[in-house]
Design a protein around this motif. Structure first.
Motif, mmCIF file in Angstrom:
data_model
loop_
_atom_site.group_PDB
_atom_site.id
_atom_site.type_symbol
_atom_site.label_atom_id
_atom_site.label_comp_id
_atom_site.label_asym_id
_atom_site.label_seq_id
_atom_site.Cartn_x
_atom_site.Cartn_y
_atom_site.Cartn_z
ATOM 1 N N VAL A 1 34.722 -20.987 25.411
ATOM 2 C CA VAL A 1 35.137 -20.052 26.460
ATOM 3 C C VAL A 1 34.929 -20.682 27.827
ATOM 4 O O VAL A 1 35.777 -20.581 28.728
ATOM 5 N N TRP A 2 33.802 -21.373 27.998
ATOM 6 C CA TRP A 2 33.490 -22.001 29.284
ATOM 7 C C TRP A 2 34.528 -23.048 29.667
ATOM 8 O O TRP A 2 34.829 -23.221 30.861
ATOM 9 N N GLN A 3 35.094 -23.730 28.701
ATOM 10 C CA GLN A 3 36.063 -24.786 28.987
ATOM 11 C C GLN A 3 37.360 -24.251 29.593
ATOM 12 O O GLN A 3 38.219 -25.033 30.012
ATOM 13 N N ARG A 4 37.528 -22.932 29.666
ATOM 14 C CA ARG A 4 38.733 -22.372 30.278
ATOM 15 C C ARG A 4 38.749 -22.530 31.798
ATOM 16 O O ARG A 4 39.805 -22.428 32.424
ATOM 17 N N TRP A 5 37.575 -22.737 32.399
ATOM 18 C CA TRP A 5 37.549 -22.983 33.837
ATOM 19 C C TRP A 5 38.254 -24.313 34.134
ATOM 20 O O TRP A 5 38.044 -25.294 33.433
ATOM 21 N N PRO A 6 39.046 -24.384 35.195
ATOM 22 C CA PRO A 6 39.801 -25.616 35.454
ATOM 23 C C PRO A 6 38.943 -26.809 35.838
ATOM 24 O O PRO A 6 39.379 -27.952 35.695
ATOM 25 N N SER A 7 37.712 -26.568 36.286
ATOM 26 C CA SER A 7 36.848 -27.676 36.713
ATOM 27 C C SER A 7 35.769 -28.000 35.691
ATOM 28 O O SER A 7 34.890 -28.819 35.965
ATOM 29 N N ALA A 8 35.806 -27.393 34.517
ATOM 30 C CA ALA A 8 34.733 -27.549 33.539
ATOM 31 C C ALA A 8 34.970 -28.749 32.632
ATOM 32 O O ALA A 8 36.109 -29.149 32.393
ATOM 33 N N GLY A 9 33.849 -29.297 32.116
ATOM 34 C CA GLY A 9 33.960 -30.304 31.075
ATOM 35 C C GLY A 9 33.400 -31.654 31.461
ATOM 36 O O GLY A 9 32.757 -31.830 32.504
ATOM 37 N N PRO A 10 33.643 -32.659 30.609
ATOM 38 C CA PRO A 10 33.163 -34.013 30.870
ATOM 39 C C PRO A 10 33.922 -34.666 32.014
ATOM 40 O O PRO A 10 35.030 -34.239 32.375
ATOM 41 N N THR A 11 33.333 -35.696 32.573
ATOM 42 C CA THR A 11 33.926 -36.377 33.725
ATOM 43 C C THR A 11 34.145 -37.856 33.419
ATOM 44 O O THR A 11 33.503 -38.433 32.559
ATOM 45 N N GLU A 12 35.061 -38.441 34.166
ATOM 46 C CA GLU A 12 35.246 -39.883 34.115
ATOM 47 C C GLU A 12 34.071 -40.565 34.816
ATOM 48 O O GLU A 12 33.241 -39.904 35.445
ATOM 49 N N LEU A 13 33.987 -41.871 34.732
ATOM 50 C CA LEU A 13 32.955 -42.612 35.445
ATOM 51 C C LEU A 13 33.221 -42.553 36.950
ATOM 52 O O LEU A 13 34.349 -42.739 37.402
ATOM 53 N N PHE A 14 32.167 -42.292 37.716
ATOM 54 C CA PHE A 14 32.304 -42.252 39.171
ATOM 55 C C PHE A 14 31.955 -43.593 39.813
ATOM 56 O O PHE A 14 32.644 -44.039 40.734
#
Length: 363
Positions: A174-187
């Motif tokens: 359910v949380w993954q429905r936010w557009p900014s949620a989840g894993p990130t690429e390397l910064f």
């Protein structure tokens, strides 16, 4: 030694029916009349939720004791108005959540529609201190593959709207429905991290940097990295184990960065698959191994996490405590398994909630 703080979101329920109750404003009003509650409890998106935050701690035994104390205080304040608190990451029983009244929540409801209406999910966030944003971003880059293992350990949301979801952590889905949620690429650097956040804000899709819902992020309020992948844990002891593992991962990642070791280059696509697998399986089946991104028995992957973080756990004096906690989880199951076993034994989701209310306050 790095400090660690924990934020937990608790579900407010009717003690007789087990159904969620939209009484957070009343509970907070009682808490604010008590000096001990003024800096501890906060409101959340839905009125069926109550959040608390511990103080930063260096000792995991003290952190565990504070989590227990905060849960007991939450139960006391809730009981004063005829409701109870449960450390459940989703409501086992059907619910139509009530959105809190403030401008931010109103904007979110208008912008995201049904996504907000269905976000009655409850997490555990762990803050670990870092020396600088540069160190924090180096840590974020290096802990990425291990986050699904933390999610599997904490999984505590098998039921959704009165049905078995087939997931151990449906909260995370359910949380993954936010557009900014989840894993990130390397910064790669703090400058690139902050530039990415600025670019996201410039789209107008999110309201502020508090809505940057990365799986792990730089805190906007504290000099910490904030782990955001975990369900609220049924047992306070599990939350303390999670906090110790998070600190050990930060220590390990910071050491790797200082000696020039590059982070694993797994793509966001693979990390999303690892996150999905953790949500689906929990500790009962297989997980993706952080080194190879191939399926292996959950216990093997969890043991790999302990090996990866062993030096840091030992240096902090947490190794035996964490080993014992992880062994107990592998032997008796996480919150998802406990909830399913309760349903199988009682045949009643109401009884599942009642048992979890009692367990929430246990040490």
């Amino acid at each position: 030694m790095r400090t660690v703080g924990v934020e937990e979101e608790l579900l407010l329920v009717d003690p007789a029916s087990g159904e969620p109750r939209a009484l957070s404003a009343a509970v907070l009003a009682r808490a604010f009349l008590d000096d001990s509650g003024q800096e501890v409890f906060e409101k959340e998106l839905h009125e069926e939720m109550l959040e608390f935050a511990t103080h930063p701690q260096t000792d995991m035994e003290r952190l565990h004791a504070e989590i227990v104390r905060c849960r007991e205080e939450a139960a006391r304040h809730a009981g004063g108005i005829g409701c109870a608190v449960a450390a459940l990451a989703t409501s086992p029983l059907p619910v139509t959540p009530s959105i809190g009244v403030n401008r931010r929540y109103e904007w979110m409801a208008e912008q995201y529609g049904v996504v907000v209406q269905e976000q009655l999910v409850l997490g555990c966030h762990v803050h670990v201190s870092v020396d600088s944003d540069e160190e924090g971003v180096a840590v974020i880059d290096r802990v990425r593959p291990w986050l699904p293992v933390l999610a599997a350990l904490s999984a505590n949301s098998p039921f959704w709207q009165g049905r078995d979801s087939s997931y151990s952590s449906y909260r995370s889905r359910v949380w993954q429905r936010w557009p900014s949620a989840g894993p990130t690429e390397l910064f790669g650097s703090a400058e690139r991290y902050h530039r990415r956040v600025a670019d996201m804000l410039a789209t107008g899709t999110i309201l502020d940097d508090g809505m940057v819902y990365f799986d792990v992020r730089l805190s906007q309020r504290y000099p910490t990295v904030e782990f955001r992948v975990a369900d609220v844990c049924l047992d306070a002891s599990t939350a303390a184990v999670l906090a110790a593992l998070a600190r050990a991962l930060v220590d390990t990642a910071a050491r790797e960065w200082r000696r020039g070791a590059e982070p694993a280059g797994h793509s966001v696509s693979l990390l999303r698959l690892a996150s999905w697998r953790a949500a689906r399986s929990g500790l009962t089946e297989e997980l993706l191994h952080p080194a190879t991104m191939r399926r292996m028995p959950a216990e093997t992957v969890v043991r790999a996490l302990l090996t990866h973080a062993e030096e840091a756990l030992a240096a902090a004096g947490d190794l035996e405590r964490v080993r014992e906690g992880v062994d107990a989880l592998l032997r008796h199951g996480n919150g998802a398994r406990v909830q399913r076993e309760l349903l199988e034994r009682t045949g009643s989701l109401r009884e599942v909630v009642a048992a979890c209310v009692r367990r929430t306050q246990a040490a």
